[in-house]
Design a protein around this motif. Structure first.
Motif, PDB file in Angstrom:
ATOM      1  N   THR A  30     -22.875  -2.224   5.276  1.00 53.07           N
ATOM      2  CA  THR A  30     -23.701  -1.413   4.384  1.00 53.07           C
ATOM      3  C   THR A  30     -23.204   0.019   4.390  1.00 53.07           C
ATOM      4  O   THR A  30     -22.624   0.500   5.374  1.00 53.07           O
ATOM      5  CB  THR A  30     -25.180  -1.450   4.809  1.00 53.07           C
ATOM      6  N   GLY A  31     -23.429   0.702   3.305  1.00 53.30           N
ATOM      7  CA  GLY A  31     -23.003   2.094   3.182  1.00 53.30           C
ATOM      8  C   GLY A  31     -23.936   2.871   2.272  1.00 53.30           C
ATOM      9  O   GLY A  31     -24.848   2.314   1.655  1.00 53.30           O
ATOM     10  N   THR A  32     -23.693   4.143   2.205  1.00 52.91           N
ATOM     11  CA  THR A  32     -24.485   5.045   1.364  1.00 52.91           C
ATOM     12  C   THR A  32     -23.550   5.851   0.480  1.00 52.91           C
ATOM     13  O   THR A  32     -22.614   6.491   0.976  1.00 52.91           O
ATOM     14  CB  THR A  32     -25.335   6.003   2.215  1.00 52.91           C
ATOM     15  N   ALA A  33     -23.811   5.793  -0.794  1.00 58.69           N
ATOM     16  CA  ALA A  33     -23.053   6.606  -1.753  1.00 58.69           C
ATOM     17  C   ALA A  33     -23.822   7.892  -2.017  1.00 58.69           C
ATOM     18  O   ALA A  33     -25.054   7.873  -2.164  1.00 58.69           O
ATOM     19  CB  ALA A  33     -22.841   5.840  -3.056  1.00 58.69           C
ATOM     20  N   THR A  34     -23.107   9.003  -2.060  1.00 56.48           N
ATOM     21  CA  THR A  34     -23.746  10.311  -2.243  1.00 56.48           C
ATOM     22  C   THR A  34     -23.005  11.115  -3.308  1.00 56.48           C
ATOM     23  O   THR A  34     -21.780  11.184  -3.292  1.00 56.48           O
ATOM     24  CB  THR A  34     -23.755  11.111  -0.932  1.00 56.48           C
ATOM     25  N   GLY A  35     -23.789  11.691  -4.193  1.00 60.65           N
ATOM     26  CA  GLY A  35     -23.229  12.588  -5.199  1.00 60.65           C
ATOM     27  C   GLY A  35     -24.023  13.886  -5.215  1.00 60.65           C
ATOM     28  O   GLY A  35     -25.244  13.876  -5.040  1.00 60.65           O
ATOM     29  N   GLU A  36     -23.344  15.005  -5.390  1.00 60.86           N
ATOM     30  CA  GLU A  36     -24.024  16.304  -5.377  1.00 60.86           C
ATOM     31  C   GLU A  36     -23.450  17.194  -6.463  1.00 60.86           C
ATOM     32  O   GLU A  36     -22.244  17.201  -6.712  1.00 60.86           O
ATOM     33  CB  GLU A  36     -23.868  16.962  -4.010  1.00 60.86           C
ATOM     34  N   ALA A  37     -24.334  17.917  -7.118  1.00 60.47           N
ATOM     35  CA  ALA A  37     -23.916  18.870  -8.149  1.00 60.47           C
ATOM     36  C   ALA A  37     -24.642  20.194  -7.921  1.00 60.47           C
ATOM     37  O   ALA A  37     -25.809  20.213  -7.531  1.00 60.47           O
ATOM     38  CB  ALA A  37     -24.232  18.329  -9.544  1.00 60.47           C
ATOM     39  N   ARG A  38     -23.949  21.304  -8.174  1.00 64.30           N
ATOM     40  CA  ARG A  38     -24.510  22.631  -7.950  1.00 64.30           C
ATOM     41  C   ARG A  38     -24.386  23.487  -9.212  1.00 64.30           C
ATOM     42  O   ARG A  38     -23.343  23.485  -9.858  1.00 64.30           O
ATOM     43  CB  ARG A  38     -23.800  23.344  -6.789  1.00 64.30           C
ATOM     44  N   LEU A  39     -25.447  24.188  -9.496  1.00 64.01           N
ATOM     45  CA  LEU A  39     -25.449  25.200 -10.546  1.00 64.01           C
ATOM     46  C   LEU A  39     -25.814  26.531  -9.897  1.00 64.01           C
ATOM     47  O   LEU A  39     -26.795  26.621  -9.165  1.00 64.01           O
ATOM     48  CB  LEU A  39     -26.467  24.862 -11.642  1.00 64.01           C
ATOM     49  N   VAL A  40     -25.013  27.548 -10.141  1.00 62.09           N
ATOM     50  CA  VAL A  40     -25.235  28.855  -9.522  1.00 62.09           C
ATOM     51  C   VAL A  40     -25.515  29.886 -10.613  1.00 62.09           C
ATOM     52  O   VAL A  40     -24.774  29.968 -11.605  1.00 62.09           O
ATOM     53  CB  VAL A  40     -24.012  29.286  -8.680  1.00 62.09           C
ATOM     54  N   GLN A  41     -26.568  30.651 -10.406  1.00 65.80           N
ATOM     55  CA  GLN A  41     -26.924  31.721 -11.350  1.00 65.80           C
ATOM     56  C   GLN A  41     -27.095  33.020 -10.577  1.00 65.80           C
ATOM     57  O   GLN A  41     -27.830  33.062  -9.584  1.00 65.80           O
ATOM     58  CB  GLN A  41     -28.199  31.373 -12.112  1.00 65.80           C
ATOM     59  N   PRO A  42     -26.461  34.106 -11.043  1.00 63.92           N
ATOM     60  CA  PRO A  42     -26.534  35.395 -10.340  1.00 63.92           C
ATOM     61  C   PRO A  42     -27.816  36.142 -10.679  1.00 63.92           C
ATOM     62  O   PRO A  42     -27.777  37.242 -11.243  1.00 63.92           O
ATOM     63  CB  PRO A  42     -25.292  36.120 -10.849  1.00 63.92           C
ATOM     64  N   GLU A 207     -23.804  11.334 -11.950  1.00 69.20           N
ATOM     65  CA  GLU A 207     -25.259  11.241 -12.126  1.00 69.20           C
ATOM     66  C   GLU A 207     -25.952  12.507 -11.636  1.00 69.20           C
ATOM     67  O   GLU A 207     -26.904  12.994 -12.255  1.00 69.20           O
ATOM     68  CB  GLU A 207     -25.787  10.022 -11.373  1.00 69.20           C
ATOM     69  N   ALA A 208     -25.468  13.059 -10.526  1.00 67.24           N
ATOM     70  CA  ALA A 208     -26.056  14.288  -9.996  1.00 67.24           C
ATOM     71  C   ALA A 208     -25.861  15.456 -10.965  1.00 67.24           C
ATOM     72  O   ALA A 208     -26.743  16.300 -11.121  1.00 67.24           O
ATOM     73  CB  ALA A 208     -25.441  14.618  -8.634  1.00 67.24           C
ATOM     74  N   ALA A 209     -24.701  15.517 -11.611  1.00 67.60           N
ATOM     75  CA  ALA A 209     -24.449  16.589 -12.579  1.00 67.60           C
ATOM     76  C   ALA A 209     -25.452  16.510 -13.733  1.00 67.60           C
ATOM     77  O   ALA A 209     -25.965  17.544 -14.202  1.00 67.60           O
ATOM     78  CB  ALA A 209     -23.020  16.493 -13.103  1.00 67.60           C
ATOM     79  N   LEU A 210     -25.742  15.314 -14.191  1.00 68.73           N
ATOM     80  CA  LEU A 210     -26.734  15.149 -15.259  1.00 68.73           C
ATOM     81  C   LEU A 210     -28.124  15.549 -14.777  1.00 68.73           C
ATOM     82  O   LEU A 210     -28.888  16.195 -15.503  1.00 68.73           O
ATOM     83  CB  LEU A 210     -26.735  13.703 -15.742  1.00 68.73           C
ATOM     84  N   LEU A 211     -28.449  15.180 -13.531  1.00 66.67           N
ATOM     85  CA  LEU A 211     -29.758  15.531 -12.991  1.00 66.67           C
ATOM     86  C   LEU A 211     -29.906  17.039 -12.840  1.00 66.67           C
ATOM     87  O   LEU A 211     -30.982  17.599 -13.094  1.00 66.67           O
ATOM     88  CB  LEU A 211     -29.965  14.846 -11.639  1.00 66.67           C
ATOM     89  N   ALA A 212     -28.842  17.685 -12.423  1.00 65.15           N
ATOM     90  CA  ALA A 212     -28.909  19.137 -12.263  1.00 65.15           C
ATOM     91  C   ALA A 212     -29.236  19.814 -13.594  1.00 65.15           C
ATOM     92  O   ALA A 212     -30.033  20.763 -13.653  1.00 65.15           O
ATOM     93  CB  ALA A 212     -27.590  19.667 -11.698  1.00 65.15           C
ATOM     94  N   GLN A 213     -28.627  19.343 -14.661  1.00 65.20           N
ATOM     95  CA  GLN A 213     -28.918  19.891 -15.982  1.00 65.20           C
ATOM     96  C   GLN A 213     -30.352  19.572 -16.409  1.00 65.20           C
ATOM     97  O   GLN A 213     -31.056  20.410 -16.969  1.00 65.20           O
ATOM     98  CB  GLN A 213     -27.931  19.325 -17.012  1.00 65.20           C
TER      99      GLN A 213
END
Length: 265
Positions: A30-42, A207-213
């Motif tokens: 068994t394993g775990t797949a992980t995806g991460e997306a970041r949006l940065v605003q100054p 999928e994470a990039a879409l969720l971030a948006q």
């Protein structure tokens, strides 16, 4: 007619019987797949220093926010939003994780052929004058058929018995190797899980990039509300300090309306 004569007919046969032994062992990983997306605003770079300071005070006082390293973080469904006081940056982070499993099987086989032999002999009567058609040739032919059938049946029985014995011995040998076969199956499963994780991580990142948006506005709301409160506190403090006239503060939902009239010096 005279007394019948006799002829001995003998036949030998050899037959082969194929056998096959097989052992299959399966392992699961068994394993775990992980995806991460970041949006940065100054966000904080354009804020007046008093507002930035007050914003940090409000976030530190809010139990929904916690200190993580040099940032203040608010956990959200599917990720978090965090504010970095030193840079004034707001980070929106969306994460996607999924559990999965893969199976790998290892099969070991052994096969061969067992042989059996059979011998049979028949004594067949015949008449020298061919009485009732029982000539030597007929007796010999019929004897060969009977002896051949009997020898073949004997050879087949012996071959089947030998094949069963050899197959049972081969299965025993393979079963004694079960530990090694299990180890190989686990090794294959672990290798397969890594390949599958790399593939799924790429899909999770998309999928994470879409969720971030998708979550951007909801996440930003958690920082813009205390930011508005920081402006409110700084403006009210300023109005109070300069003894401004007609100070009113109305808060409706997410809207803060502040009015006052500052007297000229």
């Amino acid at each position: 007619m005279c007394n019948p004569r006799r002829i001995r007919v003998r036949a030998s046969r050899q037959l082969s019987e194929a056998w096959r032994a097989e052992v299959t062992r399966t392992a699961e990983a068994t394993g775990t797949a992980t995806g991460e997306a970041r949006l940065v605003q100054p966000l904080g770079r354009s804020l007046p220093a008093p507002v930035r300071q007050r914003l940090v005070e409000l976030l530190r006082a809010d139990p929904a926010w916690r200190v993580v390293g040099d940032a203040l973080r608010h956990d959200m469904p599917g990720g978090f939003v965090q504010y970095r006081p030193d840079t004034g940056e707001v980070e929106i982070v969306a994460r996607v994780t999924s559990e999965f499993s893969v199976e790998a099987s290892v099969t070991r086989t052994d096969a061969g052929e067992a042989t059996g032999t059979g011998d049979a002999e028949f004594e067949m009567p015949y008449y020298g004058d061919g009485y009732r058609g029982l000539t030597r040739e007929v007796a010999e032919r019929e004897g060969e058929q009977l002896a051949g059938d009997a020898a073949e049946a004997q050879a087949r029985e012996e071959a089947v018995r030998a094949a069963q014995a050899e197959q049972a011995a081969a299965e025993q040998r393979l079963n004694e190797m079960a530990g090694d076969i299990d180890d190989e199956a686990r090794t294959r499963a672990l290798a397969a899980i890594e390949d599958e994780r790399r593939r799924r991580d790429l899909a999770a990142a998309d999928e994470a990039a879409l969720l971030a948006q998708t979550y951007q506005q909801d996440y930003l709301r958690e920082i813009t509300l205390p930011l508005a409160q920081a402006y409110r506190d700084i403006l009210v403090a300023h109005a109070t300090r300069v003894n401004a006239a007609g100070l009113t503060v109305h808060e409706t939902g997410d809207v803060i309306d502040i009015q006052f009239e500052q007297r000229e010096a």
